[in-house]
Design a protein around this motif. Structure first.
Motif, mmCIF file in Angstrom:
data_model
loop_
_atom_site.group_PDB
_atom_site.id
_atom_site.type_symbol
_atom_site.label_atom_id
_atom_site.label_comp_id
_atom_site.label_asym_id
_atom_site.label_seq_id
_atom_site.Cartn_x
_atom_site.Cartn_y
_atom_site.Cartn_z
ATOM 1 N N GLY A 46 0.884 -1.364 -0.095
ATOM 2 C CA GLY A 46 -0.011 0.011 -0.037
ATOM 3 C C GLY A 46 0.677 1.389 -0.096
ATOM 4 N N ASP A 47 2.104 1.090 -0.211
ATOM 5 C CA ASP A 47 3.013 2.459 -0.193
ATOM 6 C C ASP A 47 3.122 2.952 -1.641
ATOM 7 O OD1 ASP A 47 5.003 4.251 0.195
ATOM 8 O OD2 ASP A 47 6.413 2.840 0.944
ATOM 9 N N ILE A 48 2.691 3.880 -1.804
ATOM 10 C CA ILE A 48 2.570 4.586 -3.243
ATOM 11 C C ILE A 48 3.725 4.993 -3.550
ATOM 12 C CG2 ILE A 48 0.183 5.154 -3.267
ATOM 13 C CD1 ILE A 48 0.926 8.122 -3.035
ATOM 14 N N SER A 49 4.772 5.375 -2.769
ATOM 15 C CA SER A 49 6.035 5.781 -2.991
ATOM 16 C C SER A 49 6.803 4.586 -3.820
ATOM 17 C CB SER A 49 6.787 6.148 -1.846
ATOM 18 O OG SER A 49 6.999 5.151 -0.904
ATOM 19 N N ARG A 50 6.530 3.576 -3.500
ATOM 20 C CA ARG A 50 6.985 2.193 -4.369
ATOM 21 C C ARG A 50 6.628 2.127 -5.725
ATOM 22 N NH1 ARG A 50 7.978 -2.073 -0.455
ATOM 23 N NH2 ARG A 50 8.807 -3.040 -2.521
ATOM 24 N N LEU A 51 5.789 2.781 -6.093
ATOM 25 C CA LEU A 51 5.194 3.053 -7.552
ATOM 26 C C LEU A 51 5.573 4.222 -7.894
ATOM 27 C CD1 LEU A 51 1.720 0.924 -7.121
ATOM 28 C CD2 LEU A 51 3.854 0.031 -7.989
ATOM 29 N N PRO A 52 6.597 4.655 -8.501
ATOM 30 C CA PRO A 52 7.397 5.973 -8.902
ATOM 31 C C PRO A 52 6.127 6.729 -9.778
ATOM 32 C CG PRO A 52 8.640 4.360 -10.081
ATOM 33 C CD PRO A 52 7.726 3.526 -8.846
ATOM 34 N N LEU A 53 5.176 5.975 -10.488
ATOM 35 C CA LEU A 53 4.476 6.591 -11.399
ATOM 36 C C LEU A 53 2.983 6.676 -11.090
ATOM 37 C CD1 LEU A 53 5.959 6.060 -14.828
ATOM 38 C CD2 LEU A 53 6.282 7.783 -13.371
ATOM 39 N N TYR A 54 2.793 6.297 -9.946
ATOM 40 C CA TYR A 54 1.536 5.856 -9.500
ATOM 41 C C TYR A 54 0.343 6.917 -9.871
ATOM 42 C CZ TYR A 54 -2.475 5.151 -6.074
ATOM 43 O OH TYR A 54 -3.785 4.993 -5.265
ATOM 44 N N GLY A 55 -0.635 6.434 -10.531
ATOM 45 C CA GLY A 55 -1.683 7.277 -10.825
ATOM 46 C C GLY A 55 -1.515 8.445 -11.835
ATOM 47 N N ILE A 56 -0.413 8.322 -12.556
ATOM 48 C CA ILE A 56 -0.078 9.569 -13.220
ATOM 49 C C ILE A 56 -0.225 9.004 -14.753
ATOM 50 C CG2 ILE A 56 2.011 10.591 -14.209
ATOM 51 C CD1 ILE A 56 3.385 10.586 -11.671
ATOM 52 N N PRO A 57 -1.097 10.176 -15.449
ATOM 53 C CA PRO A 57 -1.493 9.844 -16.863
ATOM 54 C C PRO A 57 -0.431 9.915 -17.794
ATOM 55 C CG PRO A 57 -2.247 11.915 -16.109
ATOM 56 C CD PRO A 57 -1.337 11.229 -14.910
ATOM 57 N N PHE A 58 -0.585 9.027 -18.991
ATOM 58 C CA PHE A 58 0.336 9.316 -20.174
ATOM 59 C C PHE A 58 -0.203 9.031 -21.261
ATOM 60 C CE2 PHE A 58 1.048 4.807 -19.374
ATOM 61 C CZ PHE A 58 1.480 4.269 -20.522
ATOM 62 N N ALA B 91 5.144 0.690 -13.230
ATOM 63 C CA ALA B 91 5.511 1.672 -12.090
ATOM 64 C C ALA B 91 4.232 2.457 -11.734
ATOM 65 C CB ALA B 91 6.463 2.674 -12.949
ATOM 66 N N GLY B 92 3.282 2.117 -12.091
ATOM 67 C CA GLY B 92 1.789 2.827 -11.699
ATOM 68 C C GLY B 92 0.895 3.808 -12.652
ATOM 69 N N ALA B 93 1.719 3.980 -14.051
ATOM 70 C CA ALA B 93 1.181 5.076 -14.767
ATOM 71 C C ALA B 93 -0.152 4.351 -15.369
ATOM 72 C CB ALA B 93 2.033 5.272 -15.893
ATOM 73 N N ILE B 94 -0.886 5.243 -15.786
ATOM 74 C CA ILE B 94 -2.192 5.117 -16.493
ATOM 75 C C ILE B 94 -2.354 5.696 -17.773
ATOM 76 C CG2 ILE B 94 -4.647 5.428 -16.330
ATOM 77 C CD1 ILE B 94 -4.621 5.427 -13.335
ATOM 78 N N LEU B 95 -2.365 4.680 -18.986
ATOM 79 C CA LEU B 95 -2.337 4.987 -20.116
ATOM 80 C C LEU B 95 -3.962 5.812 -20.494
ATOM 81 C CD1 LEU B 95 -1.302 5.090 -23.092
ATOM 82 C CD2 LEU B 95 -2.324 3.052 -23.495
ATOM 83 N N ILE B 96 -4.001 7.047 -20.940
ATOM 84 C CA ILE B 96 -5.179 7.656 -21.133
ATOM 85 C C ILE B 96 -5.487 7.874 -22.757
ATOM 86 C CG2 ILE B 96 -5.169 8.808 -18.939
ATOM 87 C CD1 ILE B 96 -4.889 11.406 -20.758
ATOM 88 N N GLY B 97 -4.588 7.477 -23.613
ATOM 89 C CA GLY B 97 -4.788 7.660 -24.942
ATOM 90 C C GLY B 97 -3.744 7.297 -25.952
ATOM 91 N N LYS B 98 -4.111 7.123 -27.263
ATOM 92 C CA LYS B 98 -3.265 6.779 -28.280
ATOM 93 C C LYS B 98 -3.395 7.904 -29.308
ATOM 94 C CE LYS B 98 -1.451 3.107 -28.797
ATOM 95 N NZ LYS B 98 -1.944 1.928 -29.317
ATOM 96 N N THR B 99 -2.178 8.285 -29.769
ATOM 97 C CA THR B 99 -2.057 9.498 -30.388
ATOM 98 C C THR B 99 -1.720 9.499 -31.980
ATOM 99 O OG1 THR B 99 0.135 9.805 -29.553
ATOM 100 C CG2 THR B 99 -1.343 11.004 -28.340
ATOM 101 N N ASN B 100 -1.889 10.639 -32.501
ATOM 102 C CA ASN B 100 -2.077 10.651 -34.128
ATOM 103 C C ASN B 100 -0.513 10.834 -34.397
ATOM 104 O OD1 ASN B 100 -3.036 10.970 -36.533
ATOM 105 N ND2 ASN B 100 -4.116 12.972 -36.135
ATOM 106 N N LEU B 101 -0.261 10.650 -35.617
ATOM 107 C CA LEU B 101 0.773 10.559 -36.321
ATOM 108 C C LEU B 101 1.003 10.707 -37.646
ATOM 109 C CD1 LEU B 101 2.408 7.081 -36.446
ATOM 110 C CD2 LEU B 101 0.186 7.242 -35.474
ATOM 111 N N ASP B 102 2.202 10.770 -38.264
ATOM 112 C CA ASP B 102 2.179 10.879 -39.815
ATOM 113 C C ASP B 102 2.218 9.072 -39.911
ATOM 114 O OD1 ASP B 102 2.484 13.470 -40.882
ATOM 115 O OD2 ASP B 102 4.363 13.595 -39.975
ATOM 116 N N GLN B 103 1.279 8.700 -40.942
ATOM 117 C CA GLN B 103 0.924 7.698 -41.150
ATOM 118 C C GLN B 103 2.496 6.717 -41.479
ATOM 119 O OE1 GLN B 103 -0.841 5.923 -45.009
ATOM 120 N NE2 GLN B 103 -2.601 6.000 -43.712
ATOM 121 N N PHE B 104 2.454 5.633 -40.620
ATOM 122 C CA PHE B 104 3.738 4.560 -40.596
ATOM 123 C C PHE B 104 4.682 5.359 -40.155
ATOM 124 C CE2 PHE B 104 0.807 2.243 -43.714
ATOM 125 C CZ PHE B 104 0.631 1.223 -42.741
ATOM 126 N N ALA B 105 4.710 6.425 -39.366
ATOM 127 C CA ALA B 105 5.899 7.158 -38.780
ATOM 128 C C ALA B 105 6.854 7.705 -39.778
ATOM 129 C CB ALA B 105 6.636 6.588 -37.670
#
Length: 602
Positions: free
Chosen positions: A68-80, A117-131
């Motif tokens: 239960g120690d959130i310091s052990r998850l360095p990205l706890y609840g952080i969106p990306f 590490a605790g991060a939460i994916l909130i979306g996939k982003t647009n790009l020039d096709q096939f990078a």
């Protein structure tokens, strides 16, 4: 937008952590998974209720596993956010081509490590096709505009990933970089773009552009955040044949000496030229020696990327679609890939030999320099200009980026002064492979010196939450443990039975080597300070002073207690190993810690 409060726009990792630890934020109150009504072209897919609930349940299990120690998850609840050529389990991956799209069964390695590490994916982003592109206009999901002036391009191919960071919707995002896709959009949107050494961040689970050259890149508002995310997401990955272990010899080059091209091309953009000249003077003010170098081999190598057989490598990704339904591809991408058929195997070898010769010459040129300083781009264009002349203008934008991966270099794109027209400008520091830490330290100095606003948020760097490390009580000894005494390991009871208190998980300075010792029960590592090494994960424990002696008495040879330096400069007591104990030991420094090494054995 998935984040429920505009007050969190522009938060950095430190801001998110401070809010969670103070109780200002509770995980279940942070996210709004309801569909957004806007038409933000930076996104291809966004979080929904099902994906949110899945991630929250997984995070709950991870938190329980660390007491239960959130310091052990360095990205706890952080969106990306992640570029939509990077897989995330249960999410679509399209590479901005709907006909190519599929639902990923597993996370890409980088996404998995961030989630762990605790991060939460909130979306996939647009790009020039096939990078394939540096403009952000080559997508059927729409053009991504500049975060400052909507008539200008965002840069690409990681257009959406840069845009959502610049606008403060997430503190960091993942992109990819083959020819500059992790740097050009950083410059155009006033953010940091970290292009790591090839192989440091795994490309397993990434739709390739040029598989032999691709890198997963990191966008962030600060260099500190970009460096931390790369460290968490990076590391050797056996599932990626191009993954490499961080070497033990990566010396920092001092004093600060920066190379600049002896001839610079801005294609008539005097504002871009002016801001770069100002950047050079700013580095002089920071104490850097500036010296010109012959830029010809860099330019020659850059030209090979699209004029050589690497276009054929791009073709391999969309080959079946090109043959089955060429109309499914963006017209510009289709025209670029169609040129691949003019190359044969003989051409590939000829140009590979040319690449190797130029790469060697470039690395020899950079010897004795801390880094090469270049404008990230020579100029910027409006969306309409790029749509009218899509290939020629795109090619110009790669003047100072295209050669980097071909020469096996590391790079860090940094915000520079704003132009007179209100648009951002950027510089890039480029160094040999595995000089990423050196570039990060330089980048932090630069960002502090310039004190520019963060992205397009208007937020000042000085407003970022400052993370403080817990103080050491006078009645305890702060001890760094590295192996069998870690939480959950066989000898951890020697600490807990003495009422030692866990403080935090952190890393040593980058001057330590870790070895798996032979014939030890339970298995133990040995930590040794050396001239070169890498940051090694440790745990800090506060051991009651009156029980520390009995603890030390239980430590068997060749181990002992000495003074350890942490990566933030603190000195604490910690486990060290006598040199004699390294006989028959295995060097496991590249794993970055004992836990990662044990996991590899499974």
């Amino acid at each position: 937008m998935p984040l429920s409060s505009p007050s969190r726009v522009g938060w950095t990792l430190a801001d998110w952590r401070a809010a969670y630890r103070s109780g200002q934020l509770k995980l279940n109150d942070v996210y709004d998974a309801s569909p957004s009504a806007d038409s933000d072209t930076a996104w291809i897919a966004r979080i929904d209720a099902t994906r949110l609930q899945t991630q929250l349940e997984q995070l709950e299990h991870r938190l329980a596993a660390v007491g239960g120690d959130i310091s052990r998850l360095p990205l706890y609840g952080i969106p990306f956010a992640a570029k939509d050529n990077i897989d995330a389990a249960g999410w679509p991956t399209t590479a901005a081509c709907p006909a190519f799209g599929y639902t990923a069964d597993e996370d890409a390695t980088t996404v998995r490590r961030l989630r762990e590490a605790g991060a939460i994916l909130i979306g996939k982003t647009n790009l020039d096709q096939f990078a394939t592109g540096l403009v952000g206009t080559r997508s059927p999901y729409g053009v991504v505009s500049n975060a400052f002036r909507s008539e200008y391009i965002s840069g690409g191919s990681s257009a959406g990933s840069a845009s959502v960071v610049a606008r403060g919707l997430v503190p960091f995002s993942l992109g990819s970089d083959t020819a500059g896709s992790g740097r050009v959009p950083a410059a155009f949107n006033n953010i940091v773009g970290l292009k790591p050494t090839r192989g440091w961040l795994s490309t397993s689970g990434v739709v390739p552009a040029c598989r032999t050259l691709d890198c997963v890149s990191v966008f962030a508002l600060t260099v500190e955040d970009a460096d931390e995310i790369a460290t968490i997401a990076g590391g050797y990955d056996a599932s990626d044949p191009y993954s490499r272990s961080f070497p033990k010899t990566t010396p920092k080059m001092m004093p600060l000496r920066l190379a600049v091209p002896d001839s610079l091309e801005f294609f008539g953009d005097t504002q871009a030229q002016q801001t770069f000249n100002q950047a050079v003077e700013a580095w002089r003010a920071l104490g850097a020696e500036i010296a010109p170098i012959d830029f010809a081999p860099f330019a020659q190598l850059a030209a090979l990327l699209y004029e050589g057989p690497w276009v054929a490598e791009r073709y391999t990704v969309a080959e079946s679609l090109m043959e089955r339904d060429p109309a499914a591809l963006h017209p510009v991408i289709r025209s670029i890939l169609s040129t691949a058929t003019r190359f044969n195997a003989v051409d590939a070898f000829h140009d590979e030999y040319r690449r190797a010769a130029l790469a060697r010459r470039i690395n020899e040129t950079l010897e004795g320099f801390t880094a090469l300083l270049v404008p990230t781009t020579p100029t910027i264009y409006t969306i309409s200009e790029v749509l009218d002349d899509p290939v020629r203008l795109n090619s110009r934008l790669g003047t100072y980026t295209n050669f980097t991966n071909l020469a096996d270099l590391s790079a860090l794109a940094l915000p520079a002064r704003f132009r007179n027209d209100g648009l951002p400008s950027g510089i890039t520091l480029i160094a040999p492979a595995w000089q990423d830490r050196t570039l990060a330290e330089l980048g932090k100095r630069w960002q502090q010196h310039m004190s520019l606003p963060l992205g397009a948020t208007g937020r000042a760097l000085s407003a970022v939450a400052k993370e403080t490390k817990p103080s050491i009580p006078a009645t305890t000894v702060r001890l760094a443990v590295v192996g069998a005494h870690l939480t959950g390991m066989p000898l951890n009871h020697q600490l807990t039975s003495r009422d030692a208190v866990f403080v935090e998980r952190c890393r040593t300075a980058a001057s330590y080597q870790l070895y798996a010792l032979a014939n030890t029960t339970p298995p133990k590592p040995g930590l040794v300070r050396a001239m070169t090494g890498a940051p090694i994960e440790v745990e800090l424990w506060d051991v009651p002073l009156d029980r520390f002696g009995s603890f030390v008495a239980e430590i068997p040879a060749p181990l002992g207690i000495g003074s350890l330096e942490l990566d933030d400069g603190r000195i604490v007591k910690g486990f060290i190993c006598e040199p004699i104990g390294l006989q028959c030991a295995r060097d496991i420094t590249s794993f970055g810690g004992w836990r990662a090494y044990l996991a590899s054995l499974k």
